[in-house]
Scaffold this motif. Structure first.
Motif, PDB file in Angstrom:
ATOM      1  N   LEU A   1       0.821  -1.252   0.005  1.00 31.57           N
ATOM      2  CA  LEU A   1      -0.107  -0.014  -0.116  1.00 31.57           C
ATOM      3  C   LEU A   1       0.964   1.319  -0.031  1.00 31.57           C
ATOM      4  CD1 LEU A   1      -2.941   1.142   0.102  1.00 31.57           C
ATOM      5  CD2 LEU A   1      -2.643   0.969   2.768  1.00 31.57           C
ATOM      6  N   GLY A   2       0.968   2.009  -1.059  1.00 32.97           N
ATOM      7  CA  GLY A   2       1.997   2.881  -1.371  1.00 32.97           C
ATOM      8  C   GLY A   2       3.211   2.508  -1.655  1.00 32.97           C
ATOM      9  N   CYS A   3       3.303   1.452  -2.917  1.00 32.65           N
ATOM     10  CA  CYS A   3       4.776   0.764  -3.147  1.00 32.65           C
ATOM     11  C   CYS A   3       5.686   1.595  -3.425  1.00 32.65           C
ATOM     12  CB  CYS A   3       4.465  -0.296  -4.151  1.00 32.65           C
ATOM     13  SG  CYS A   3       3.705   0.399  -5.692  1.00 32.65           S
ATOM     14  N   GLY A   4       5.790   2.852  -3.950  1.00 35.74           N
ATOM     15  CA  GLY A   4       6.963   3.579  -4.329  1.00 35.74           C
ATOM     16  C   GLY A   4       7.398   2.849  -5.575  1.00 35.74           C
ATOM     17  N   PRO A   5       8.836   2.777  -5.730  1.00 36.64           N
ATOM     18  CA  PRO A   5       9.459   2.237  -6.771  1.00 36.64           C
ATOM     19  C   PRO A   5       9.218   0.564  -6.790  1.00 36.64           C
ATOM     20  CG  PRO A   5      11.094   2.760  -5.554  1.00 36.64           C
ATOM     21  CD  PRO A   5       9.775   3.480  -4.884  1.00 36.64           C
TER      22      PRO A   5
ATOM     23  N   ALA B   1       8.151  -4.843  -2.727  1.00 30.57           N
ATOM     24  CA  ALA B   1       7.345  -5.640  -3.580  1.00 30.57           C
ATOM     25  C   ALA B   1       8.095  -6.647  -4.334  1.00 30.57           C
ATOM     26  CB  ALA B   1       6.292  -4.608  -4.532  1.00 30.57           C
ATOM     27  N   GLY B   2       9.145  -6.347  -5.114  1.00 25.62           N
ATOM     28  CA  GLY B   2       9.990  -7.082  -5.644  1.00 25.62           C
ATOM     29  C   GLY B   2      10.345  -8.094  -5.106  1.00 25.62           C
ATOM     30  N   HIS B   3      11.069  -7.891  -3.679  1.00 25.69           N
ATOM     31  CA  HIS B   3      11.613  -8.984  -2.840  1.00 25.69           C
ATOM     32  C   HIS B   3      10.333  -9.776  -2.320  1.00 25.69           C
ATOM     33  CE1 HIS B   3      15.378  -7.154  -2.739  1.00 25.69           C
ATOM     34  NE2 HIS B   3      15.111  -5.762  -1.727  1.00 25.69           N
ATOM     35  N   MET B   4       9.128  -9.377  -1.727  1.00 24.09           N
ATOM     36  CA  MET B   4       8.273 -10.084  -1.669  1.00 24.09           C
ATOM     37  C   MET B   4       7.850 -10.964  -2.647  1.00 24.09           C
ATOM     38  SD  MET B   4       5.694  -7.700   1.010  1.00 24.09           S
ATOM     39  CE  MET B   4       5.501  -6.241   0.002  1.00 24.09           C
ATOM     40  N   ALA B   5       7.767 -10.663  -3.740  1.00 23.25           N
ATOM     41  CA  ALA B   5       7.328 -11.578  -5.089  1.00 23.25           C
ATOM     42  C   ALA B   5       8.426 -12.549  -5.226  1.00 23.25           C
ATOM     43  CB  ALA B   5       7.235 -10.800  -6.393  1.00 23.25           C
TER      44      ALA B   5
ATOM     45  N   ALA C   1       0.191  -4.226  -5.735  1.00 18.90           N
ATOM     46  CA  ALA C   1       0.828  -2.917  -5.247  1.00 18.90           C
ATOM     47  C   ALA C   1      -0.022  -1.751  -5.966  1.00 18.90           C
ATOM     48  CB  ALA C   1       2.198  -2.728  -5.843  1.00 18.90           C
ATOM     49  N   LEU C   2      -0.075  -0.575  -5.080  1.00 17.40           N
ATOM     50  CA  LEU C   2      -0.638   0.527  -5.694  1.00 17.40           C
ATOM     51  C   LEU C   2      -0.155   1.748  -5.062  1.00 17.40           C
ATOM     52  CD1 LEU C   2      -2.683   2.256  -3.169  1.00 17.40           C
ATOM     53  CD2 LEU C   2      -4.124   0.334  -3.466  1.00 17.40           C
ATOM     54  N   ASP C   3       0.080   2.869  -5.851  1.00 19.30           N
ATOM     55  CA  ASP C   3       0.667   4.008  -5.600  1.00 19.30           C
ATOM     56  C   ASP C   3      -0.020   5.148  -6.072  1.00 19.30           C
ATOM     57  OD1 ASP C   3       3.556   4.876  -4.245  1.00 19.30           O
ATOM     58  OD2 ASP C   3       2.800   6.186  -5.481  1.00 19.30           O
TER      59      ASP C   3
ATOM     60  N   ALA D   1       4.926   2.918 -12.631  1.00 21.28           N
ATOM     61  CA  ALA D   1       5.705   2.263 -13.864  1.00 21.28           C
ATOM     62  C   ALA D   1       7.133   1.584 -13.361  1.00 21.28           C
ATOM     63  CB  ALA D   1       6.134   3.508 -14.754  1.00 21.28           C
ATOM     64  N   GLN D   2       7.737   2.165 -12.283  1.00 15.00           N
ATOM     65  CA  GLN D   2       8.862   1.539 -11.649  1.00 15.00           C
ATOM     66  C   GLN D   2       8.684   0.238 -10.861  1.00 15.00           C
ATOM     67  OE1 GLN D   2      12.365   2.573 -11.340  1.00 15.00           O
ATOM     68  NE2 GLN D   2      12.073   4.419 -12.359  1.00 15.00           N
ATOM     69  N   ALA D   3       7.399   0.319 -10.371  1.00 13.09           N
ATOM     70  CA  ALA D   3       7.058  -1.117  -9.679  1.00 13.09           C
ATOM     71  C   ALA D   3       6.607  -2.293 -10.696  1.00 13.09           C
ATOM     72  CB  ALA D   3       6.032  -0.874  -8.656  1.00 13.09           C
ATOM     73  N   ASN D   4       6.125  -1.671 -11.757  1.00  5.15           N
ATOM     74  CA  ASN D   4       5.530  -2.748 -12.596  1.00  5.15           C
ATOM     75  C   ASN D   4       6.731  -3.440 -13.571  1.00  5.15           C
ATOM     76  OD1 ASN D   4       2.699  -3.416 -12.517  1.00  5.15           O
ATOM     77  ND2 ASN D   4       2.183  -1.166 -13.436  1.00  5.15           N
ATOM     78  N   ALA D   5       7.890  -2.753 -13.220  1.00  3.97           N
ATOM     79  CA  ALA D   5       9.153  -3.307 -14.064  1.00  3.97           C
ATOM     80  C   ALA D   5       9.618  -4.548 -13.166  1.00  3.97           C
ATOM     81  CB  ALA D   5       9.982  -2.182 -14.274  1.00  3.97           C
ATOM     82  N   ARG D   6       9.214  -4.651 -11.975  1.00  4.51           N
ATOM     83  CA  ARG D   6       9.916  -5.687 -10.967  1.00  4.51           C
ATOM     84  C   ARG D   6       9.124  -7.165 -11.449  1.00  4.51           C
ATOM     85  NH1 ARG D   6      13.770  -2.996  -7.870  1.00  4.51           N
ATOM     86  NH2 ARG D   6      12.926  -0.750  -7.583  1.00  4.51           N
ATOM     87  N   THR D   7       9.563  -8.219 -11.427  1.00  2.00           N
ATOM     88  CA  THR D   7       9.283  -9.367 -11.891  1.00  2.00           C
ATOM     89  C   THR D   7       8.220  -9.912 -10.586  1.00  2.00           C
ATOM     90  OG1 THR D   7      11.192 -10.053 -12.685  1.00  2.00           O
ATOM     91  CG2 THR D   7       9.789 -11.796 -12.239  1.00  2.00           C
TER      92      THR D   7
END
Length: 201
Positions: free
Chosen positions: A47-51, A55-59, A67-69, A76-82
Motif C-alpha cells: 500500500l503505497g509501493c513507491g518504486p 514488492a519485488g523482494h516479496m514476489a 501494489a498501488l501508489d 511504472a517503476q514497480a511494474n518493472a519488477r518481476t
C-alpha cells in the motif's frame, strides 16, 4: 500514497532517484520478519509501493504481490519488477474499494505518513477489513509531532510510537513487534522513524 498534488509532483519527478535511494539486494530484517509471519504463497498488498523495491523482494520470496501508489512514475517503476502487479490509486481509492478479507498481509512502508492525520483511522479500518483473520500489517512512519512539508515539498504527518500503537489497537490491529531507527531520506535529512507489525485481532 497521498493525493496531495505537491507530494505527487515530487515523486513523479524523482521516481528514479527514489528507486536508487531505496535499492537493496535482499529484504531487510523488518521485511524478512514480515514475510516469515505469512503463510507460503500469501496474497499481499503493498500500500503505497513507491518504486516497488519491497514488492519485488516479496514476489521473489514466493508471495502473490499486488501494489498501488498514487504516483504514475512510481507505478511504472514497480511494474518493472518481476512478479509485481502495480496500479495507480491513492488511499481514498483503497478505502472506497472496500476490500474484504482479500489479503494475508498489507505492507505500508513509509507511505501512510503522507496521509492527513484525520484520515488514518479510516485507512486503518479499511486495512483491517482487507486482512484475512490473523493477517499481518506493517506500518512505518517518521516520528515527531504535527505535520509539515520537507525541503522537497512533500507533506508529512508525524506520530509518536504510543499514538500509532493506540490507533492500531483502536481498529482491531494488535501490535506484535516494534522497531525504531534513524536514516536519511530522499531529501538527505536524517529522520527518526518507527515500524510496527500488527495482526488482525
Amino acid at each position: 500514497m497521498s493525493g496531495d498534488p505537491e507530494t505527487l509532483r515530487v515523486y513523479d519527478a524523482r521516481a528514479a532517484d527514489y528507486a536508487r535511494v531505496t535499492a537493496t539486494q535482499a529484504p531487510d530484517p523488518i521485511l524478512s520478519e514480515f514475510i516469515a509471519a505469512l503463510p507460503s504463497g500469501a496474497r499481499v498488498l503493498d500500500l503505497g509501493c513507491g518504486p516497488g523495491t519491497d514488492a519485488g523482494h516479496m514476489a521473489a520470496s514466493g508471495l502473490q504481490v499486488e501494489a498501488l501508489d498514487a504516483s504514475a512514475a512510481m507505478v511504472a517503476q514497480a511494474n518493472a519488477r518481476t512478479g509485481v502487479r502495480a496500479r495507480q490509486a491513492d488511499f481514498d481509492t483503497f478505502v472506497a474499494e472496500g476490500h474484504s478479507a482479500a489479503y494475508h498481509g498489507v505492507w505500508a512502508n513509509f507511505s501512510l505518513l503522507h496521509a492527513p492525520r484525520a484520515a488514518l483511522p479510516g485507512i486503518l479500518t479499511a486495512i483491517h477489513t482487507a486482512l484475512r483473520p490473523s493477517g499481518q500489517v506493517h506500518i512505518a512512519v517518521k516520528t515527531g509531532h504535527g505535520s509539515a512539508r520537507d525541503s522537497l515539498g512533500r507533506i508529512y504527518t508525524y506520530y509518536q510510537p504510543q499514538d500509532l500503537s493506540d490507533l492500531l489497537r483502536a481498529t482491531g490491529l494488535v501490535p506484535q513487534s516494534q522497531v525504531t531507527g534513524r536514516d536519511p531520506g530522499l531529501d538527505g535529512v536524517m529522520a527518526e522513524w518507527i515500524a510496527i507489525r500488527a495482526q488482525r485481532g
